[in-house]
Scaffold this active site. Structure first.
Site, PDB file in Angstrom:
ATOM      1  N   TYR A   1      -1.301   0.271  10.382  1.00 17.52           N
ATOM      2  CA  TYR A   1      -1.367  -0.222   8.999  1.00 17.52           C
ATOM      3  C   TYR A   1      -0.104   0.161   8.237  1.00 17.52           C
ATOM      4  O   TYR A   1       0.488  -0.672   7.545  1.00 17.52           O
ATOM      5  CB  TYR A   1      -2.609   0.328   8.314  1.00 17.52           C
TER       6      TYR A   1
ATOM      7  N   SER B   1       0.843  -1.193   0.000  1.00 19.06           N
ATOM      8  CA  SER B   1       0.000   0.000   0.000  1.00 19.06           C
ATOM      9  C   SER B   1       0.872   1.233   0.000  1.00 19.06           C
ATOM     10  O   SER B   1       2.015   1.207   0.479  1.00 19.06           O
ATOM     11  CB  SER B   1      -0.891  -0.007   1.252  1.00 19.06           C
TER      12      SER B   1
END
Length: 245
Positions: free
Chosen positions: A158, A145
């Site tokens: 995250y 990501s």
């Protein structure tokens, strides 16, 4: 984009019950591979199997919670006993956790996110590497990501998990560089997924692309003809970052 020929190849896809994983599993099966579809939700896996069969493909369903790390070892043994090799691994499954200041982050959330996003992928590599090496062209691709690079406020767990995953995969790529195995990273960018909806609750999902748009590129990157190693591909921009050589 022309679909690669994956006839006769065995490919593991994690997080295959919805979103990117569902679409990748379907695309890989349509290209001729036998898909080992992994997810926690049995019903969704059965729906995927129906879709794959309707398109003439085949799959083995593995209801597995990636937090069960010992089960990942058993997965490798089962694949070895049935096929003796593995041709592709798509490490797609991921967990967002919650969007909150680092100082407010609960330890349980931290542990769960790191287990699914990092530790489970390390255990997949450990369990499946010998099988990938038995293939004539073993391919491992892990979904990352932009949060691994652009660390915005409140995305601490995250971002940290994806940064750790990238370091892990880059290291593994360096270790397999002289073999027939190739390991790479894929950043899909923002897509219309449940995880994105959870992360951005005020966002209009219709402004985002369907998760199926990345399936062809991912299938291409686990095909024998894809020989790059230690790269990070950004779907949104088409940029490729090369970490080796």
């Amino acid at each position: 984009m022309t679909s690669p020929d994956l006839s006769g190849r065995i490919v593991v896809v994690t997080g295959a019950s919805r979103g990117i994983g569902w679409n990748v599993a379907l695309a890989v099966a349509e290209a001729g591979a036998h898909v080992i579809a992994i997810a926690r939700t049995v019903g969704a896996l059965e729906e995927l199997d129906d879709e794959i069969k309707a398109k003439g493909g085949t799959a083995t369903l593995v209801p597995l919670d990636l937090r069960d790390l010992d089960a990942i070892d058993r997965l490798g043994l089962s694949i070895y006993e049935r096929w003796g090799k593995l041709d592709g691994l798509v490490g797609n499954a991921g967990q967002l956790g919650i969007i909150t200041p680092v100082a407010h982050l609960d330890q349980k959330i931290w542990d769960e996110v790191m287990t699914v996003n990092v530790t489970a992928n390390y255990r997949l590599i450990r369990s499946l590497d010998p099988l990938l090496r038995q293939s004539d062209a073993g391919r491992a691709l892990f979904l990352s990501s932009g949060a691994a690079v652009h660390c915005g406020p409140y995305w601490g767990v995250y971002s940290a998990s994806k940064a750790a995953l990238e370091a892990l995969v880059r290291t593994y790529a360096a270790e397999v560089d002289s073999s027939t195995v190739r390991a790479n990273l894929f950043d899909p960018g923002p897509l219309r997924t449940q995880m994105r909806a959870k992360a951005k609750p005020g966002e209009d999902p219709e402004t985002l692309s369907h998760p199926g748009v990345v399936a062809a590129d991912i299938a291409r990157m686990i095909a024998p003809g894809f020989t790059d190693n230690g790269t990070r591909f950004e779907f949104l921009t088409g940029n490729v970052t090369r970490f080796l050589g």
